[in-house]
Write a protein that holds these residues in place. Sequence first.
Motif, PDB file in Angstrom:
ATOM      1  N   ASP A  46     -64.273 -47.712 -37.341  1.00 22.40           N
ATOM      2  CA  ASP A  46     -62.848 -47.487 -37.079  1.00 22.40           C
ATOM      3  C   ASP A  46     -62.456 -46.021 -37.188  1.00 22.40           C
ATOM      4  OD1 ASP A  46     -62.574 -50.275 -36.831  1.00 22.40           O
ATOM      5  OD2 ASP A  46     -62.285 -50.478 -38.994  1.00 22.40           O
ATOM      6  N   VAL A  47     -63.303 -45.142 -36.661  1.00 23.69           N
ATOM      7  CA  VAL A  47     -63.030 -43.709 -36.665  1.00 23.69           C
ATOM      8  C   VAL A  47     -63.425 -43.166 -35.297  1.00 23.69           C
ATOM      9  CG1 VAL A  47     -63.480 -41.485 -37.764  1.00 23.69           C
ATOM     10  CG2 VAL A  47     -63.547 -43.574 -39.142  1.00 23.69           C
ATOM     11  N   SER A  48     -62.550 -42.356 -34.708  1.00 22.98           N
ATOM     12  CA  SER A  48     -62.876 -41.798 -33.392  1.00 22.98           C
ATOM     13  C   SER A  48     -64.001 -40.780 -33.520  1.00 22.98           C
ATOM     14  CB  SER A  48     -61.639 -41.125 -32.775  1.00 22.98           C
ATOM     15  OG  SER A  48     -61.313 -39.946 -33.496  1.00 22.98           O
ATOM     16  N   ASP A  49     -64.686 -40.537 -32.415  1.00 26.25           N
ATOM     17  CA  ASP A  49     -65.789 -39.577 -32.424  1.00 26.25           C
ATOM     18  C   ASP A  49     -65.306 -38.177 -32.776  1.00 26.25           C
ATOM     19  OD1 ASP A  49     -67.538 -41.585 -31.734  1.00 26.25           O
ATOM     20  OD2 ASP A  49     -67.559 -41.096 -29.590  1.00 26.25           O
ATOM     21  N   ALA A  50     -64.128 -37.822 -32.275  1.00 25.59           N
ATOM     22  CA  ALA A  50     -63.584 -36.483 -32.535  1.00 25.59           C
ATOM     23  C   ALA A  50     -63.274 -36.304 -34.021  1.00 25.59           C
ATOM     24  CB  ALA A  50     -62.325 -36.255 -31.696  1.00 25.59           C
ATOM     25  N   THR A  51     -62.658 -37.327 -34.622  1.00 26.01           N
ATOM     26  CA  THR A  51     -62.342 -37.251 -36.053  1.00 26.01           C
ATOM     27  C   THR A  51     -63.618 -37.241 -36.885  1.00 26.01           C
ATOM     28  OG1 THR A  51     -60.243 -38.408 -35.726  1.00 26.01           O
ATOM     29  CG2 THR A  51     -61.147 -38.401 -37.950  1.00 26.01           C
ATOM     30  N   GLU A  90     -66.492 -36.093 -36.044  1.00 23.81           N
ATOM     31  CA  GLU A  90     -67.106 -34.778 -35.918  1.00 23.81           C
ATOM     32  C   GLU A  90     -66.393 -33.749 -36.789  1.00 23.81           C
ATOM     33  OE1 GLU A  90     -68.146 -31.494 -32.417  1.00 23.81           O
ATOM     34  OE2 GLU A  90     -67.376 -33.483 -31.882  1.00 23.81           O
ATOM     35  N   LYS A  91     -65.078 -33.844 -36.835  1.00 25.25           N
ATOM     36  CA  LYS A  91     -64.283 -32.899 -37.633  1.00 25.25           C
ATOM     37  C   LYS A  91     -64.569 -33.074 -39.127  1.00 25.25           C
ATOM     38  CE  LYS A  91     -59.877 -33.545 -37.367  1.00 25.25           C
ATOM     39  NZ  LYS A  91     -58.465 -33.553 -36.900  1.00 25.25           N
ATOM     40  N   VAL A  92     -64.645 -34.320 -39.565  1.00 26.94           N
ATOM     41  CA  VAL A  92     -64.926 -34.601 -40.972  1.00 26.94           C
ATOM     42  C   VAL A  92     -66.346 -34.156 -41.330  1.00 26.94           C
ATOM     43  CG1 VAL A  92     -65.243 -36.436 -42.682  1.00 26.94           C
ATOM     44  CG2 VAL A  92     -63.255 -36.480 -41.147  1.00 26.94           C
ATOM     45  N   GLN A  93     -67.291 -34.427 -40.449  1.00 21.06           N
ATOM     46  CA  GLN A  93     -68.669 -34.050 -40.723  1.00 21.06           C
ATOM     47  C   GLN A  93     -68.819 -32.534 -40.818  1.00 21.06           C
ATOM     48  OE1 GLN A  93     -71.244 -36.306 -41.385  1.00 21.06           O
ATOM     49  NE2 GLN A  93     -72.127 -34.385 -42.132  1.00 21.06           N
ATOM     50  N   LYS A  94     -68.055 -31.824 -39.991  1.00 21.21           N
ATOM     51  CA  LYS A  94     -68.084 -30.361 -40.041  1.00 21.21           C
ATOM     52  C   LYS A  94     -67.575 -29.866 -41.390  1.00 21.21           C
ATOM     53  CE  LYS A  94     -66.532 -26.265 -37.500  1.00 21.21           C
ATOM     54  NZ  LYS A  94     -65.750 -25.770 -36.337  1.00 21.21           N
ATOM     55  N   ALA A  95     -66.517 -30.491 -41.912  1.00 15.35           N
ATOM     56  CA  ALA A  95     -65.978 -30.112 -43.221  1.00 15.35           C
ATOM     57  C   ALA A  95     -66.970 -30.445 -44.331  1.00 15.35           C
ATOM     58  CB  ALA A  95     -64.651 -30.828 -43.461  1.00 15.35           C
ATOM     59  N   ILE A  96     -67.632 -31.585 -44.218  1.00 10.58           N
ATOM     60  CA  ILE A  96     -68.645 -31.983 -45.198  1.00 10.58           C
ATOM     61  C   ILE A  96     -69.762 -30.944 -45.256  1.00 10.58           C
ATOM     62  CG2 ILE A  96     -70.500 -33.659 -45.616  1.00 10.58           C
ATOM     63  CD1 ILE A  96     -68.556 -35.850 -44.690  1.00 10.58           C
ATOM     64  N   ASP A  97     -70.235 -30.537 -44.068  1.00 14.49           N
ATOM     65  CA  ASP A  97     -71.322 -29.557 -43.999  1.00 14.49           C
ATOM     66  C   ASP A  97     -70.876 -28.202 -44.543  1.00 14.49           C
ATOM     67  OD1 ASP A  97     -72.830 -31.537 -42.837  1.00 14.49           O
ATOM     68  OD2 ASP A  97     -72.515 -30.833 -40.782  1.00 14.49           O
ATOM     69  N   GLN A  98     -69.650 -27.819 -44.232  1.00 12.43           N
ATOM     70  CA  GLN A  98     -69.149 -26.509 -44.659  1.00 12.43           C
ATOM     71  C   GLN A  98     -69.015 -26.435 -46.178  1.00 12.43           C
ATOM     72  OE1 GLN A  98     -65.718 -25.111 -42.498  1.00 12.43           O
ATOM     73  NE2 GLN A  98     -65.159 -23.634 -44.076  1.00 12.43           N
TER      74      GLN A  98
END
Length: 372
Positions: free
Chosen positions: A37-42, A44-52
């Motif tokens: 229940d999460v869009s691909d764009a969201t 990707e954005k969350v994963q980028k923050a996790i990595d950062q």
Amino acid sequence: MAGKRNAGNKRPSMFEVAKLAGVSHQTVSRVINHSPDVSDATREKVQKAIDQLGYRPSNSARALASHRSRTIGLIAGGQHFYGPISTISAIETMARQHGLFVTVSMVHEALCSQEEFDDLCRTFDEMNVDAFIFLTPTDVMFSAACRTRIAQPRVIVTSTHGGIDVQDGLRLMKSADRRRVSVVGMDQWSAMADVMHLVVEYGHRSVLYFAGPKEWRDAATRLLAWNKLCAANAVNSVTVQCETWESSEAYGKMNHILDNIGRTGGNLPTCMVCANDSQAVGVARALHEHGVRIPQDVSLVGFDDMPAMDNMFPPLTTVRPGFEQLGVAAMRETLYLLGAGEENSFGSSQHGVGLVSAQMVNRSSLGPVRRR
């Protein structure tokens, strides 16, 4: 930015990830737990923050949020033998692929009591494990796995027959518990049928069968299957009952048989079939020491395809069980019972046990009957 947030080696939190990604912490939780229940764009954005931020989810936090520990409790016997280690390794590998952890307790397969088994289950229960997998090679372990009182789903890895049949074992559980249990095992029946097919094809009608210890369910199932196949194929088989799987015991028994034949002038059966490869090694040594050639004088068949059996002299004809596939099947059943996977499809099943196939490996220790 990451350096500031991690000053003093402070572990970044889910809320920091949410703030950086511009989403709610619930959305971060959904991404971490692979919610659809999460869009691909969201995502990707969350994963980028996790990595950062270098964020790593806390397993205990996941457990609080999902009421699951993402941990499987595994109790296994037979640790001194080849097969269980391969099965456990496959279980752990597949569990990691699904973000799960496996915590293992090894017990003595013949000496494990109900009290010891229940104590281990209580310890795992205190760890809040989500499910149990029991590797139960002996009757005493299978009975304990059925009798133990646990609320979590359980997968039992065992053979179809023994001192207690699978269906009789399952009846030891409460009816509600039976709905959360699955039993998987190796297809001993088809494996023994493959052995019989080759033995008969090479013209053997007189066989010595070295049986494994009676309390081992694999041994009991193989012997039962072998005897039924002998009756159906007009093969005269004499059982040599062993108390262990050890090559030294089979060596001693084969020596005794050969000495008796030497004294009485009887005929040696044309084929030896062993319930495991270790027994076959002992039988081969005794035959060699008495000047009996394999396969020119007698043929020899084992079971398990243990390491180095292809380099015996001559290379051993044997059965290669799918120990790794058995572990994969057990883990798939666990995921299904947890509602995290699809129902497993088995090639065959008997007596309520989903069966994994074994492969016949025909090498040069099995040959045609010598003309006498």
